[in-house]
Write a protein that holds these residues in place. Structure first.
Motif, PDB file in Angstrom:
ATOM      1  N   THR A  67      -0.600  13.394  14.072  1.00  0.00           N
ATOM      2  CA  THR A  67       0.756  12.508  13.828  1.00  0.00           C
ATOM      3  C   THR A  67       0.504  12.727  12.205  1.00  0.00           C
ATOM      4  O   THR A  67       1.891  12.965  11.593  1.00  0.00           O
ATOM      5  N   ALA A  68      -0.829  12.278  11.416  1.00  0.00           N
ATOM      6  CA  ALA A  68      -0.585  12.465  10.172  1.00  0.00           C
ATOM      7  C   ALA A  68      -0.398  13.971   9.595  1.00  0.00           C
ATOM      8  O   ALA A  68       0.167  13.459   8.967  1.00  0.00           O
ATOM      9  N   GLU A  69      -0.882  14.905  10.074  1.00  0.00           N
ATOM     10  CA  GLU A  69      -1.015  16.099  10.081  1.00  0.00           C
ATOM     11  C   GLU A  69       0.890  16.662   9.934  1.00  0.00           C
ATOM     12  O   GLU A  69       1.475  17.946   9.069  1.00  0.00           O
ATOM     13  N   LEU A  70       1.539  16.252  11.249  1.00  0.00           N
ATOM     14  CA  LEU A  70       2.837  16.669  11.547  1.00  0.00           C
ATOM     15  C   LEU A  70       3.798  16.138  10.229  1.00  0.00           C
ATOM     16  O   LEU A  70       4.673  16.866   9.951  1.00  0.00           O
ATOM     17  N   ASN A  71       3.811  14.847   9.988  1.00  0.00           N
ATOM     18  CA  ASN A  71       4.378  14.462   9.192  1.00  0.00           C
ATOM     19  C   ASN A  71       3.919  14.750   7.736  1.00  0.00           C
ATOM     20  O   ASN A  71       5.116  15.525   6.886  1.00  0.00           O
ATOM     21  N   HIS A  72       3.435  14.870   7.368  1.00  0.00           N
ATOM     22  CA  HIS A  72       2.654  15.304   6.142  1.00  0.00           C
ATOM     23  C   HIS A  72       3.418  16.894   5.299  1.00  0.00           C
ATOM     24  O   HIS A  72       3.820  17.237   4.850  1.00  0.00           O
ATOM     25  N   ALA A  73       3.361  17.585   7.255  1.00  0.00           N
ATOM     26  CA  ALA A  73       4.222  19.516   7.089  1.00  0.00           C
ATOM     27  C   ALA A  73       5.374  19.221   6.534  1.00  0.00           C
ATOM     28  O   ALA A  73       6.037  19.919   6.192  1.00  0.00           O
ATOM     29  N   TYR A  74       6.100  18.223   8.112  1.00  0.00           N
ATOM     30  CA  TYR A  74       7.283  17.500   7.954  1.00  0.00           C
ATOM     31  C   TYR A  74       7.852  17.495   6.464  1.00  0.00           C
ATOM     32  O   TYR A  74       8.870  17.989   6.245  1.00  0.00           O
ATOM     33  N   ILE A  75       7.477  16.691   6.208  1.00  0.00           N
ATOM     34  CA  ILE A  75       7.565  15.774   4.590  1.00  0.00           C
ATOM     35  C   ILE A  75       7.852  17.677   3.590  1.00  0.00           C
ATOM     36  O   ILE A  75       8.853  16.975   2.434  1.00  0.00           O
ATOM     37  N   GLY A  76       6.381  17.435   3.444  1.00  0.00           N
ATOM     38  CA  GLY A  76       6.238  18.766   2.311  1.00  0.00           C
ATOM     39  C   GLY A  76       6.485  19.702   2.721  1.00  0.00           C
ATOM     40  O   GLY A  76       7.636  20.641   1.653  1.00  0.00           O
ATOM     41  N   ASP A  77       7.273  20.201   3.387  1.00  0.00           N
ATOM     42  CA  ASP A  77       7.879  21.843   4.060  1.00  0.00           C
ATOM     43  C   ASP A  77       9.688  21.995   4.127  1.00  0.00           C
ATOM     44  O   ASP A  77       9.798  22.766   3.731  1.00  0.00           O
ATOM     45  N   VAL A  78       9.806  20.954   5.228  1.00  0.00           N
ATOM     46  CA  VAL A  78      11.120  20.382   5.332  1.00  0.00           C
ATOM     47  C   VAL A  78      11.836  19.698   4.157  1.00  0.00           C
ATOM     48  O   VAL A  78      13.409  20.089   3.700  1.00  0.00           O
ATOM     49  N   LEU A  79      11.542  18.436   3.869  1.00  0.00           N
ATOM     50  CA  LEU A  79      12.221  17.084   3.402  1.00  0.00           C
ATOM     51  C   LEU A  79      11.851  17.553   1.390  1.00  0.00           C
ATOM     52  O   LEU A  79      13.375  17.850   0.503  1.00  0.00           O
ATOM     53  N   ARG A  80      10.675  17.901   1.352  1.00  0.00           N
ATOM     54  CA  ARG A  80      11.011  18.159  -0.058  1.00  0.00           C
ATOM     55  C   ARG A  80      11.559  19.052  -0.809  1.00  0.00           C
ATOM     56  O   ARG A  80      12.823  18.900  -1.478  1.00  0.00           O
ATOM     57  N   PRO A  81      12.087  20.384  -0.399  1.00  0.00           N
ATOM     58  CA  PRO A  81      12.989  21.322  -0.899  1.00  0.00           C
ATOM     59  C   PRO A  81      14.539  20.553  -1.103  1.00  0.00           C
ATOM     60  O   PRO A  81      14.661  21.114  -1.428  1.00  0.00           O
ATOM     61  N   LEU A  82      14.539  19.497   0.132  1.00  0.00           N
ATOM     62  CA  LEU A  82      15.971  19.073  -0.176  1.00  0.00           C
ATOM     63  C   LEU A  82      16.160  18.146  -0.146  1.00  0.00           C
ATOM     64  O   LEU A  82      17.579  17.591  -1.529  1.00  0.00           O
ATOM     65  N   LEU A  83      15.934  17.227  -0.321  1.00  0.00           N
ATOM     66  CA  LEU A  83      15.397  15.857  -1.719  1.00  0.00           C
ATOM     67  C   LEU A  83      14.738  16.405  -3.535  1.00  0.00           C
ATOM     68  O   LEU A  83      15.059  15.214  -3.668  1.00  0.00           O
ATOM     69  N   GLY A  84      13.858  17.239  -3.511  1.00  0.00           N
ATOM     70  CA  GLY A  84      13.274  16.974  -4.508  1.00  0.00           C
ATOM     71  C   GLY A  84      12.201  16.232  -5.152  1.00  0.00           C
ATOM     72  O   GLY A  84      11.598  15.491  -3.683  1.00  0.00           O
ATOM     73  N   ASP A  85      11.240  17.378  -5.417  1.00  0.00           N
ATOM     74  CA  ASP A  85      10.038  16.296  -5.976  1.00  0.00           C
ATOM     75  C   ASP A  85       9.444  15.375  -6.506  1.00  0.00           C
ATOM     76  O   ASP A  85       8.916  14.480  -6.399  1.00  0.00           O
ATOM     77  N   LYS A  86      11.093  15.022  -7.190  1.00  0.00           N
ATOM     78  CA  LYS A  86      11.263  13.579  -7.816  1.00  0.00           C
ATOM     79  C   LYS A  86      10.733  12.491  -6.692  1.00  0.00           C
ATOM     80  O   LYS A  86      10.585  11.334  -7.259  1.00  0.00           O
ATOM     81  N   HIS A  87      11.586  12.673  -6.023  1.00  0.00           N
ATOM     82  CA  HIS A  87      11.723  11.992  -4.616  1.00  0.00           C
ATOM     83  C   HIS A  87      10.509  11.446  -3.588  1.00  0.00           C
ATOM     84  O   HIS A  87      10.607  10.616  -2.704  1.00  0.00           O
ATOM     85  N   VAL A  88       9.806  12.653  -2.733  1.00  0.00           N
ATOM     86  CA  VAL A  88       9.504  13.170  -2.170  1.00  0.00           C
ATOM     87  C   VAL A  88       8.001  13.514  -2.212  1.00  0.00           C
ATOM     88  O   VAL A  88       8.096  14.795  -3.402  1.00  0.00           O
ATOM     89  N   ASP A  89       6.764  12.021  -1.950  1.00  0.00           N
ATOM     90  CA  ASP A  89       5.757  13.022  -2.166  1.00  0.00           C
ATOM     91  C   ASP A  89       5.143  13.193  -1.076  1.00  0.00           C
ATOM     92  O   ASP A  89       4.848  12.357   0.427  1.00  0.00           O
ATOM     93  N   PRO A  90       4.746  14.326  -0.676  1.00  0.00           N
ATOM     94  CA  PRO A  90       4.454  15.002   0.837  1.00  0.00           C
ATOM     95  C   PRO A  90       2.833  14.332   0.955  1.00  0.00           C
ATOM     96  O   PRO A  90       1.967  14.665   1.932  1.00  0.00           O
ATOM     97  N   GLY A  91       1.790  13.906   0.048  1.00  0.00           N
ATOM     98  CA  GLY A  91       0.520  14.092  -0.221  1.00  0.00           C
ATOM     99  C   GLY A  91       0.000  13.434   0.150  1.00  0.00           C
ATOM    100  O   GLY A  91      -1.239  14.209   0.311  1.00  0.00           O
TER     101      GLY A  91
END
Length: 425
Positions: free
Chosen positions: A84-108
């Motif tokens: 689950t952790a790996e899935l959410n990390h990939a989802y936040i980093g690869d799908v959401l961060r390009p949409l919402l911007g680096d300033k507000h989304v950290d996939p770390g």
């Protein structure tokens, strides 16, 4: 936010303090002095029994079901995730961060527009006039989950104007429910009222005392000054604008998405589900090659870019059309259900504007400087199998609102063009 962190110094453990928890996660906030961790929160997954049970199978088995692997095939890290952790990390980093911007989304906040879909059931057209939040309030009241209907409207929060944001913030202060919480030095000082111990008036007085210690307010009072400052920072950050764009990926509402879902499953069961070729790799993972990129979004080198939403004039039929609609609905659902955390730290008058803390900025208000940061929380992947649940809940919400004999006419007030429908830019 979610990030992988290495704690090399065990003494840092004392600087993480309890902030809150939900059914699945425990949230800690950092109060230390490490520049790399200032402004961070740590979300810890609650585990019951063996941690390995979080996935569908063995350690190397992808956590996504086969049909979900096909749905997210353009993002290989998601399709290959084994936890689950790996899935959410990939989802936040690869799908959401390009949409919402680096300033507000950290996939770390909730949906900010009203749906329009040509084949929407006529009995449900109330959804094009009244916000889902307002209708859901009626259902929650009938279920005893809330005691008063909130005047807060996401349509104000996502109106695109600072005055609209300010109105939404003020309404949240009147009935915060579980939608607004304020912490000071790690301690909650304002949130959902406990009728047995604290009235709204008493809660406001307590908040006035807390805010008065660090926020110059003049004649308007510290709470009003705080509301105006928060509204200004949210407007300035553009985070609400970006969230609304992602929310509007849902261009057919749940009524169209559930039809796409049913067609998608039928395609998967057929011998030739789509024009591309379904392949099974040696490690057992399923991939799919599709003839063309989705029509609502473009996929360039694995990155999602939002275009002008395509106007649907018919029920989705083809495999690729169904897959795109479902995927965009699930991404939109994340943006509708996430939280926004805004942190403020008073700083000295000599603080420079080029402060080096990542994602943090200095703002001057009433002659005083504050370091602030706006971040998005709870950006989890929504499961494909939840679509029937979303559809059922939507029916319950509409039914509860339509059957209410004391509907507040203020909820039916004509809305600005910028938020009336999902087809507006």
């Amino acid at each position: 936010m979610m990030a992988y962190m290495n704690f090399l110094d065990v003494r840092e453990a004392d600087n993480w303090h309890y902030r809150g928890e939900g059914a699945a996660n425990l949230v800690l906030a950092y109060n230390g002095s490490d520049p790399a961790l200032i402004g961070k929160v740590l979300r810890l997954r609650k585990l019951v029994g063996n941690a390995g049970k979080l996935s569908h199978g063995a350690k190397e088995t992808p956590i996504l079901l086969p049909e979900e692997q096909i749905l997210w095939a353009e993002w290989p890290r998601m399709a290959a995730a084994t936890s689950t952790a790996e899935l959410n990390h990939a989802y936040i980093g690869d799908v959401l961060r390009p949409l919402l911007g680096d300033k507000h989304v950290d996939p770390g906040p909730k949906c900010g527009f009203l749906p329009v879909f040509p084949v929407m059931n006529e009995d449900n057209l109330i959804k094009t006039i009244v916000s889902r939040f307002a209708m859901h309030q009626t259902l929650k009241l009938s279920q005893g989950k809330i005691k008063n209907i909130s005047k807060y409207s996401p349509l104000d929060l996502f109106s695109g104007s600072e005055s609209g944001i300010y109105k939404a913030i003020c309404d949240l202060f009147m009935t915060p429910q579980n939608n607004l919480r304020i912490f000071c030095n790690g301690k909650e000082v304002f949130g959902e009222f406990d009728d047995t111990s604290t009235s709204p008036e008493e809660a406001r007085v307590q908040l006035e005392n807390v805010l008065g210690e660090f926020l110059p307010s003049g004649a308007e009072g510290p709470v009003v000054a705080f509301q105006k400052l928060i509204s200004h920072l949210l407007f300035r950050s553009n985070v609400l604008k970006k969230l609304l764009i992602v929310q509007k990926l849902d261009v057919v509402d749940i009524e169209g998405s559930i039809q796409a879902y049913e067609m998608f499953l039928k395609h998967l069961k057929s011998s030739a589900p789509h024009s591309g070729v379904q392949e099974s790799t040696p490690n057992g993972k399923i991939t799919a090659t599709t003839g063309s990129p989705p029509q609502q979004t473009n996929l360039l080198n694995g990155t999602l870019h939002v275009n002008e939403p395509r106007k649907h004039t018919k029920v989705p039929r083809t495999f690729e059309e169904c897959r795109t609609i479902i995927r965009d609905f699930l991404i939109s659902a994340t943006a509708k259900d996430c939280g926004i955390m805004l942190t403020l730290l008073p700083v000295g008058s000599m603080m420079s504007d080029d402060i080096s803390l990542p994602g943090s900025y200095v703002v001057t208000y009433s002659g005083r400087q504050y370091l602030h940061k706006v971040h998005l929380l709870d950006l989890d992947v929504k499961q494909l199998k939840k679509l029937p649940h979303y559809f059922q809940l939507d029916k319950e919400i509409v039914t509860a609102y339509r059957s209410c004999s004391c509907m507040d006419s203020s909820f039916s007030t004509p809305l600005p063009d910028c938020v009336v429908s999902s087809e507006d830019s």
